[in-house]
Design a protein around this motif. Structure first.
Motif, PDB file in Angstrom:
ATOM      1  N   ASN A   1      29.327  77.541  23.644  1.00  0.00           N
ATOM      2  CA  ASN A   1      29.112  78.973  23.403  1.00  0.00           C
ATOM      3  C   ASN A   1      29.941  79.508  22.234  1.00  0.00           C
ATOM      4  O   ASN A   1      29.435  80.253  21.397  1.00  0.00           O
ATOM      5  N   SER A   2      31.237  79.110  22.172  1.00  0.00           N
ATOM      6  CA  SER A   2      32.113  79.636  21.117  1.00  0.00           C
ATOM      7  C   SER A   2      31.622  79.205  19.738  1.00  0.00           C
ATOM      8  O   SER A   2      31.621  79.993  18.797  1.00  0.00           O
TER       9      SER A   2
ATOM     10  N   TYR B   1      22.748  82.529  23.371  1.00  0.00           N
ATOM     11  CA  TYR B   1      23.267  82.080  22.066  1.00  0.00           C
ATOM     12  C   TYR B   1      22.241  81.214  21.333  1.00  0.00           C
ATOM     13  O   TYR B   1      22.117  81.278  20.112  1.00  0.00           O
TER      14      TYR B   1
ATOM     15  N   MET C   1      19.818  83.456  19.608  1.00  0.00           N
ATOM     16  CA  MET C   1      20.408  84.062  18.392  1.00  0.00           C
ATOM     17  C   MET C   1      20.419  83.041  17.260  1.00  0.00           C
ATOM     18  O   MET C   1      20.111  83.352  16.128  1.00  0.00           O
ATOM     19  N   LEU C   2      20.771  81.790  17.625  1.00  0.00           N
ATOM     20  CA  LEU C   2      20.866  80.719  16.626  1.00  0.00           C
ATOM     21  C   LEU C   2      19.505  80.492  15.958  1.00  0.00           C
ATOM     22  O   LEU C   2      19.406  80.373  14.733  1.00  0.00           O
TER      23      LEU C   2
ATOM     24  N   ALA D   1      24.960  75.222  25.378  1.00  0.00           N
ATOM     25  CA  ALA D   1      25.324  76.642  25.306  1.00  0.00           C
ATOM     26  C   ALA D   1      24.320  77.484  26.078  1.00  0.00           C
ATOM     27  O   ALA D   1      23.217  77.023  26.389  1.00  0.00           O
ATOM     28  N   ASP D   2      24.698  78.732  26.350  1.00  0.00           N
ATOM     29  CA  ASP D   2      23.825  79.638  27.104  1.00  0.00           C
ATOM     30  C   ASP D   2      22.596  80.007  26.269  1.00  0.00           C
ATOM     31  O   ASP D   2      22.665  80.078  25.027  1.00  0.00           O
TER      32      ASP D   2
ATOM     33  N   VAL E   1      26.685  82.108  14.417  1.00  0.00           N
ATOM     34  CA  VAL E   1      25.867  83.321  14.255  1.00  0.00           C
ATOM     35  C   VAL E   1      26.661  84.386  13.486  1.00  0.00           C
ATOM     36  O   VAL E   1      26.164  85.009  12.549  1.00  0.00           O
ATOM     37  N   GLU E   2      27.921  84.550  13.883  1.00  0.00           N
ATOM     38  CA  GLU E   2      28.784  85.536  13.228  1.00  0.00           C
ATOM     39  C   GLU E   2      28.938  85.199  11.737  1.00  0.00           C
ATOM     40  O   GLU E   2      28.808  86.052  10.869  1.00  0.00           O
TER      41      GLU E   2
ATOM     42  N   LEU F   1      28.532  78.366  18.841  1.00  0.00           N
ATOM     43  CA  LEU F   1      27.281  79.051  18.477  1.00  0.00           C
ATOM     44  C   LEU F   1      27.552  80.505  18.109  1.00  0.00           C
ATOM     45  O   LEU F   1      26.981  81.048  17.165  1.00  0.00           O
ATOM     46  N   GLN F   2      28.468  81.124  18.869  1.00  0.00           N
ATOM     47  CA  GLN F   2      28.832  82.515  18.587  1.00  0.00           C
ATOM     48  C   GLN F   2      29.413  82.606  17.164  1.00  0.00           C
ATOM     49  O   GLN F   2      29.058  83.489  16.395  1.00  0.00           O
TER      50      GLN F   2
ATOM     51  N   SER G   1      36.812  87.206  20.278  1.00  0.00           N
ATOM     52  CA  SER G   1      35.407  87.434  20.627  1.00  0.00           C
ATOM     53  C   SER G   1      34.929  88.735  20.002  1.00  0.00           C
ATOM     54  O   SER G   1      35.536  89.783  20.177  1.00  0.00           O
TER      55      SER G   1
END
Ligand SMILES: Cc1cc2nc3c(=O)[nH]c(=O)nc-3n(C[C@H](O)[C@H](O)[C@H](O)COP(=O)(O)OP(=O)(O)OC[C@H]3O[C@@H](n4cnc5c(N)ncnc54)[C@H](O)[C@@H]3O)c2cc1C
Length: 369
Positions: A216-217, A246, A249-250, A242-243, A223-224, A219-220, A107
């Motif tokens: 969530n993972s 996220y 951010m997407l 997802a939350d 974004v990364e 999407l995270q 993370s």
């Protein structure tokens, strides 16, 4: 993990960051025939990945036949916290783990561990590790392959053929990523297919990548990767779950294209992955040229090693009571490997503490008259 292993065994080494040094990255790919890290070169031998068995064969020492009070499997947030509590209760404790830090290492921004408004998983787990290294506790980088009980003592075998004995056990071996379940998946692992964006992401600078998953993972990771890669396709089998943080951010990233109701049906390429086939909800297939895919489709509990040893639930997670007791007396479980519903660092750490306190009580009752 590799550095911690070499440090622990007093092996001098040179560390090269292939995320920063593109020349070294090219050389690493030529040497190892793949793109995953770490690659460890020992004389003429090239070791791909953190291969605890080969490293232990080269540099490991034999563990003596002592009987530990507590043996902890796994050094993620749950195992490390359990270790701190055991050491503070003066229990003779050993932690056996394939790495130090567990999933939290992956993370890049943790915003829900109390005491830190935001911290990377790597930094947080370094702090956990620093704390454990100040205490009297044995930490072995190895993989547990079997566990059984003989009289009142638990016997643990590892992949590097060590046998350890303990009066009680804390199972904290967490989860592992699910696979896509399509042909050639193993062949492309480290050759364009990755399960760890934090580890392999920097090698895809300015490349075209896809992230598979809708939680969530995923999407995270998308974004990364949008900050590193030229373009990112987010491939979601059904719909995104997802939350809101996220999703927001997407939406703000222009180089991410989202494909919902889509699945991967084939992987293509010679030595390295160069394209995938995707199928939409109408059954239409098309090829997508790209350099890498990151799989983020969920996790499976690491309970294969238990093989009937303790009771598991229908998801193969270890069944526990409110105080982390398993179905076997003297065996406790904590964190993501257990049936606890929420898989979070703070919960894993809290249950690690509970498991250690229960193990202490069990030892007092069962072994000290
Ligand atoms: C990308 C990502 C982002 C996340 N972000 C957050 C976040 O922001 N906030 C949050 O609270 N949580 C987050 N999580 C979840 C969190 O990381 C986990 O809930 C937590 O790490 C669980 O801790 P654990 O100790 O139970 O298991 P793990 O972290 O899975 O650790 C298990 C350990 O056991 C070892 N192991 C496994 N099998 C064996 C074996 N046979 N022998 C020896 N050792 C073994 C592993 O190597 C590992 O060290 C995230 C997870 C991921 C993947």
């Amino acid at each position: 993990m590799a550095k911690a292993f070499l440090d622990k065994h007093g092996v001098p080494y040179e560390s090269i960051d292939v995320g920063e040094d593109t020349g070294a990255a090219k050389k690493m790919i030529e040497l190892s025939g793949q793109r995953g890290v770490p690659v460890i070169v020992v004389d003429e031998e090239v070791i791909v990945g953190f291969d605890s068995q080969r490293l232990n064969n080269l540099f490991g020492e034999t563990v003596q036949g002592e009987i530990y009070d507590v043996l902890i499997v796994g050094a993620g947030p749950a195992g490390l916290t359990a270790g701190v509590y055991c050491a503070r209760k003066m229990l003779n404790t050993v932690i056996i783990s394939e790495n130090i830090g567990g999933q939290a290492l992956e993370s890049w921004a943790i915003e829900n561990y109390m005491g830190y408004r935001m911290i990377s998983g790597e930094d947080l787990m370094k702090k956990f590790e620093e704390q454990i290294r100040t205490l009297t506790i044995h930490l072995e980088l190895d993989r547990v392959v079997s566990i059984f009980k003989e009289n009142d003592i638990f016997i643990i075998r590892t992949i590097s053929e060590k046998t350890l004995k303990a009066k009680s056990l804390i199972l904290a071996q967490g989860n592992r990523p699910k696979k896509l379940g399509i042909a050639n998946e193993e062949q492309y692992l480290g050759r364009g297919l990755s399960i760890c964006s934090t580890c392999d992401g920097p090698l895809y600078k300015e490349k075209r990548v896809a992230v598979v998953g809708g939680g969530n993972s995923a999407l995270q990771t998308a974004v990364e990767m949008s900050e590193i890669a030229q373009s990112v396709h987010l491939i979601v089998r059904n719909r995104i779950r997802a939350d809101a943080v996220y999703l927001k951010m997407l939406e703000s990233r222009e180089n991410i294209q989202v494909l919902v109701n889509t699945q991967i049906t084939a992987l293509h390429g010679d030595k390295f992955l160069s394209a995938i086939t995707i199928r939409n909800e109408n059954g239409e297939e098309r090829n997508l040229d790209l350099d890498g895919i990151f799989i983020e489709i969920g996790w499976l509990p690491n309970t294969d090693i238990l093989d009937g040893f303790v009771s598991l639930n229908e998801k193969k997670e270890i069944s526990i009571d409110i105080n982390c007791h398993t179905s076997v007396e003297g065996v406790f479980a904590a964190g993501d490997v257990s049936a606890v519903k929420s898989k979070q660092i703070i919960i894993a750490a809290g249950d690690g503490a509970k498991a250690a306190l229960e193990a202490h009580e069990y030892l007092l009752k069962s072994f000290i008259q």
